[in-house]
Design a protein around this motif. Structure first.
Motif, short mmCIF file in Angstrom:
data_model
loop_
_atom_site.label_atom_id
_atom_site.label_comp_id
_atom_site.label_asym_id
_atom_site.label_seq_id
_atom_site.Cartn_x
_atom_site.Cartn_y
_atom_site.Cartn_z
N VAL A 133 12.90 25.91 -11.64
CA VAL A 133 12.51 25.41 -10.46
C VAL A 133 12.82 25.98 -9.30
O VAL A 133 12.44 25.83 -8.01
CB VAL A 133 13.26 23.99 -10.54
N GLY A 134 14.12 26.90 -9.28
CA GLY A 134 14.63 27.60 -8.07
C GLY A 134 15.81 27.21 -7.69
O GLY A 134 16.61 27.36 -8.75
N ASP A 209 14.64 23.62 2.49
CA ASP A 209 14.07 23.47 1.63
C ASP A 209 13.93 24.64 0.42
O ASP A 209 13.53 24.48 -0.55
CB ASP A 209 12.46 23.37 1.81
N ARG A 210 15.07 25.75 0.46
CA ARG A 210 14.97 26.51 -0.55
C ARG A 210 15.73 26.19 -1.73
O ARG A 210 15.80 26.59 -2.73
CB ARG A 210 15.69 27.89 0.06
N ARG A 212 16.13 23.53 -4.43
CA ARG A 212 14.92 22.82 -4.92
C ARG A 212 15.43 21.80 -6.05
O ARG A 212 14.77 20.69 -6.41
CB ARG A 212 14.25 23.81 -6.14
N THR A 233 13.53 16.83 -2.20
CA THR A 233 14.38 17.84 -3.36
C THR A 233 14.64 17.01 -4.38
O THR A 233 15.08 15.79 -4.28
CB THR A 233 15.73 18.26 -2.61
#
Length: 472
Positions: A133-134, A209-210, A212, A233
């Motif tokens: 997902v990050g 928004d980085r 996740r 998020t």
């Protein structure tokens, strides 16, 4: 791991003695933003890390942990609230959590899609594959300073996600020890650690928004603030509970008493699975009452590092005073003390109360301390109704030899997990873990956490006529 240098530091002290245990960086917002830059930069490296490398990192770390149980247990017992016996158990569990994470990395598979189930899909084929997902933000509490960290980091590594870890400011040393071990086997930036006050460090991460996914274990009030700030998020939160254990007339009382007392005092009640309410059917109420009172009174409290000690201290004196006030307020409103009720600094005796008012906070909210309420019920339906009379729903339990009562409890208790013939203070690290209502959103447990940290990517191939002809 990259733990940013900071111009300030903070002391970590033993809550029981006040002795200095260690010193760590006091990070600020600028450090949080820098950690996010590094973690974001490691996203591709973690996603590309082969499954065998993820598994090897987790297995090697589990092996290291199992080889240093006494060393790490002493650290847990020094900085936190666990007795040395509880701390050793936590180290063993954390090693198991990492092992389970390695297995989950191997089992992370996708599925083929039958595109020709609809006419427009004829001539197409493909699959859905789980992808990382990050960047994950993991926030952990003080009561399990090693294993709950493993429950954030292990699944993140298994899923191929970089993670920023924010351990509780009172107990960061166990987390740092574990991260140092894991980071030796992972790309730079894969695990970032921030030590300091969450109120300062977390908001800028939630606004970016980085990040996740946020995986938070802690209190309801903080969980609500995180949810309000997280926007779109993903969230996985475990926010506590008010767990009820039902004891029916046909229960094995030896088993019930032992399990309920143990579950009431684990981590000095600072435990989301704490046996906070015991609901006894009227036919065994008096006998259970006497045996529980004796069991609570017999609990050995004292220095955490004494192997004879069964229950240690609260995290600070303010918490002990708060718990003491909850007990006193209940007694002032008509409750009766069957055992305990006494405080000595950060220590509070295991306390058993009965005859509480129906609206008493102890019956509705989370105490997060060693107070347990004893209640009576006419039958299984009455017991279930009382157990459900709280906005929380993490786990519940029932002691019975009747299969129909056990099944009714499993079906009707509004919780994430029902334990039969053990107390609520049971968790297998492999099982999905979470609750209903105000107990949180989503599920933890290794496999469930890995799934939450992954998202499906669909590949759809439309085969060209020339290729179809070649294939035929």
């Amino acid at each position: 791991m990259h733990t940013a240098r900071a111009s300030e530091s903070m002391d970590v002290t033993d809550p029981e003695s006040g002795a200095l245990v260690g010193t760590v960086a006091r990070h600020r917002q600028v450090d949080a933003c820098a950690a996010l830059d590094r973690a974001s930069g490691a996203r591709a490296d973690m996603a590309d890390l082969p499954t065998h490398a993820r598994m090897a990192a987790l297995r090697a770390s589990a092996h290291t942990l199992k080889g240093q149980v006494d060393t790490v247990a002493a650290l847990i017992a020094s900085e936190g609230i666990k007795t040395i016996t509880e701390a050793r158990s936590e180290v063993e569990r954390a090693a198991e959590t990492l092992r389970l994470s390695a297995e989950a990395a191997r089992d992370l598979t996708g599925k083929t899609i039958r595109f020709d189930q609809y006419p427009t899909g004829v001539g197409r084929s493909g699959w859905a594959e789980p992808m990382p997902v990050g960047v994950v933000l993991g926030i952990t509490p003080f009561n399990d300073p090693l294993n709950l960290v493993a429950h954030k980091i292990g699944p993140a590594v298994a899923a191929g996600c970089p993670i920023i870890l924010k351990p509780h400011e009172a107990t960061p040393l166990s987390a740092l020890w574990l991260v140092d071990v894991l980071a030796e086997h992972l790309p730079k930036g894969a695990i970032e650690v921030l030590t300091g006050q969450g109120a300062e460090l977390v908001p800028p991460l939630l606004a970016d928004d980085r990040v996740r996914l946020v995986s938070f274990t802690g209190g309801l009030a903080t969980g609500r603030k995180i949810a309000a700030s997280a926007g779109v998020t993903r969230l996985v939160t475990e926010l506590g509970s008010n767990c009820a254990t039902i004891v029916m007339n046909d229960a094995d009382l030896d088993l019930a008493v032992e399990a309920c007392v143990s579950g009431a005092i684990a981590a000095a009640g600072q435990n989301c699975l704490h046996v906070q309410r015991i609901i006894a059917q009227r036919g065994i109420y008096q006998k259970l009452r006497e045996r529980l009172a004796d069991g609570f009174s017999a609990v050995v409290t004292g220095p955490k590092k004494d192997p004879r000690t069964q229950m240690g201290c609260l995290i600070d004196e303010a918490s002990a005073i708060r718990v003491e006030a909850m007990g006193r307020n209940a007694v002032a409103a008509g409750a009766r003390t069957l055992a305990g009720g006494l405080r000595d600094g950060v220590h509070y005796k295991p306390t058993l109360l009965e005859c509480l008012r129906a609206d008493d906070p102890i019956l509705r909210d989370e105490v997060f301390g060693p107070i347990t309420a004893l209640m009576s019920a006419d039958d299984i339906d009455d017991a279930i109704s009382q157990a459900n009379a709280t906005p929380f729903g993490l786990q519940a339990a029932i002691f019975t030899q009747r299969l129909d009562d056990a099944y009714r409890a499993v079906r009707s208790l509004d919780v994430g997990t029902v334990i039969v013939n053990d107390s609520t203070d049971y968790r297998l690290d492999a099982m999905p873990f979470g609750g209903t209502g105000q107990s949180g959103v989503g599920r933890e447990g290794v496999t469930a956490a890995v799934a939450a940290m992954s998202e499906p990517k669909v590949a759809c191939f439309r085969w060209l006529a020339s290729l179809q002809g070649a294939a035929s």
